[in-house]
Enzyme design. Structure first.
Site: not given
Length: 387
Positions: A172, A268, A332
């Protein structure tokens, strides 16, 4: 080994990279270590507390190999958001606790065959800028320290003379950081070392939201301005683009020289929720259920998601040296846990797990550019949940 009295790493004849990290053993908790020596250099969390890290030493064939994983956790774009983060582990090491290594950081050879015995590090994230901030002044009214780049620089140095292999990775906001700091990381190590970078769910694209606004571009502009990030973004990109554009991987990639692997979902979940359909673009919450569960999207919403996937694919680099694993699962971050990294029912593309794809690419066993078909074609996707 670590000397608790001097708070320093002593690793003779090894590639020593003293970095902010959080140690995890595959399923086992590990103590947190504060890097108090960094405070004197101004390398601190948002609240001024010392950065924290954990480290798992390598063994056998992996003693001269290093895996550095940068923790994610979004960004803060204004004083209010940054102050809020100082009340939790996203902005202060005072709230950080023990963690467990798994996935790419795990020590199980079966589930992590290529990196299980490497020196493994995980950088804790407490600056809100993907480790790019550097502002000298501290407002006494807020006591906010925008020092992410100092944290990165203060901890990214040491005796690297015998480092043979290294991989800079992250998830991330940490996955974005692994791209932004990739070439600098390469420059820390001997030219003879095999150094590459790996971004998990960090390939955030420059796209308009469903209302036509540039929500994510506005976010990144605010982050760069607040944290003083400009001078710490890749100089090769800064020389051609505005600073906020150099927070987007698609504009950084053409100027990078270090090999990169991109692991991302074309759907995502974070990007759909915050780039494509932020709350400001959906005041009536028509997308509320769809954003959380792609199976609950209407046919028109799914069509919009397919369009976002097309934009995402168009933003990817075309170089054959860039490794890719672009899956169609609505998720994610997938490298930090065994269920998604490599297990009996892990998500796959063409019968290949994420772990095998990354390992094959890093070790030059094969070129890996796997791009999944459109949702809902991949039958392995139901095995994972959004993170």
């Amino acid at each position: 080994m670590f000397d608790p009295k001097s708070r320093a790493w002593i690793v003779p004849s090894l590639c020593l990279i003293s970095l902010l990290v959080s140690l995890e053993v595959d399923g086992s908790p590990a103590p947190m270590i504060l890097l108090e020596s960094a405070v004197a250099k101004g390398a601190v969390c948002l609240d001024g507390s010392p950065p924290a890290y954990h480290f798992l030493p390598g063994s056998g064939s992996g003693v001269n190999s290093w895996l550095v994983f940068m923790e994610g956790g979004g960004w803060c774009r204004n004083v209010t958001e940054c102050v809020e983060r100082t009340g939790n582990f996203r902005g202060s090491s005072k709230f950080m606790k023990e963690l467990s290594f798994s996935g790419i950081l795990g020590d199980n050879q079966k589930t992590n065959p290529d990196f299980y015995n490497w020196n493994r590090i995980k950088i804790r994230y407490c600056d809100g800028s993907s480790f790019t901030g550097d502002v000298e002044a501290v407002d006494p009214a807020t006591n906010l320290h925008y020092r992410g780049a100092r944290v990165h620089h203060a901890t990214s140095h040491a005796n690297v003379a015998e480092c043979l292999q290294a991989l800079l990775s992250g998830c991330s906001a940490g996955g974005l950081a692994s791209i932004l700091h990739c070439d600098d990381f390469r420059n820390l190590l001997p030219s003879s070392a095999n150094v590459k970078c790996f971004s998990d769910a960090g390939y955030f694209i420059d796209a308009k939201d469903i209302s036509g606004a540039d929500s994510v571009k506005s976010l990144y502009t605010d982050v760069v301005n607040l944290h003083g990030s400009t001078k710490n973004l890749p100089s090769s990109c800064n020389s051609m683009e505005t600073p906020s554009r150099c927070f987007f991987p698609q504009y950084v990639m053409p100027t990078m020289s270090t090999p990169l692997f991109i692991l991302n979902s074309a759907y995502d979940s974070w990007q759909i929720m915050n780039i494509l359909v932020p709350s400001s673009a959906d005041p009536g919450q028509a997308w509320a259920e769809c954003k959380l569960d792609i199976k609950k999207c209407s046919s028109s919403q799914l069509q919009t998601l397919q369009g976002f996937r097309s934009q995402f694919l168009q933003a990817l680099p075309t170089s054959n040296s860039t490794g890719m694993f672009i899956i169609s699962c609505h998720t994610h971050c997938q490298s930090g846990g065994r269920p998604t990294w490599q297990d009996v029912d892990s998500p796959m593309i063409e019968n290949t797990t994420i772990a095998k794809a990354v390992g094959d690419w890093y070790n030059d066993r094969s070129a890996v550019r796997k791009i999944d078909c459109e949702y809902p074609c991949n039958s392995s996707c139901p095995n994972i949940t959004n993170e």
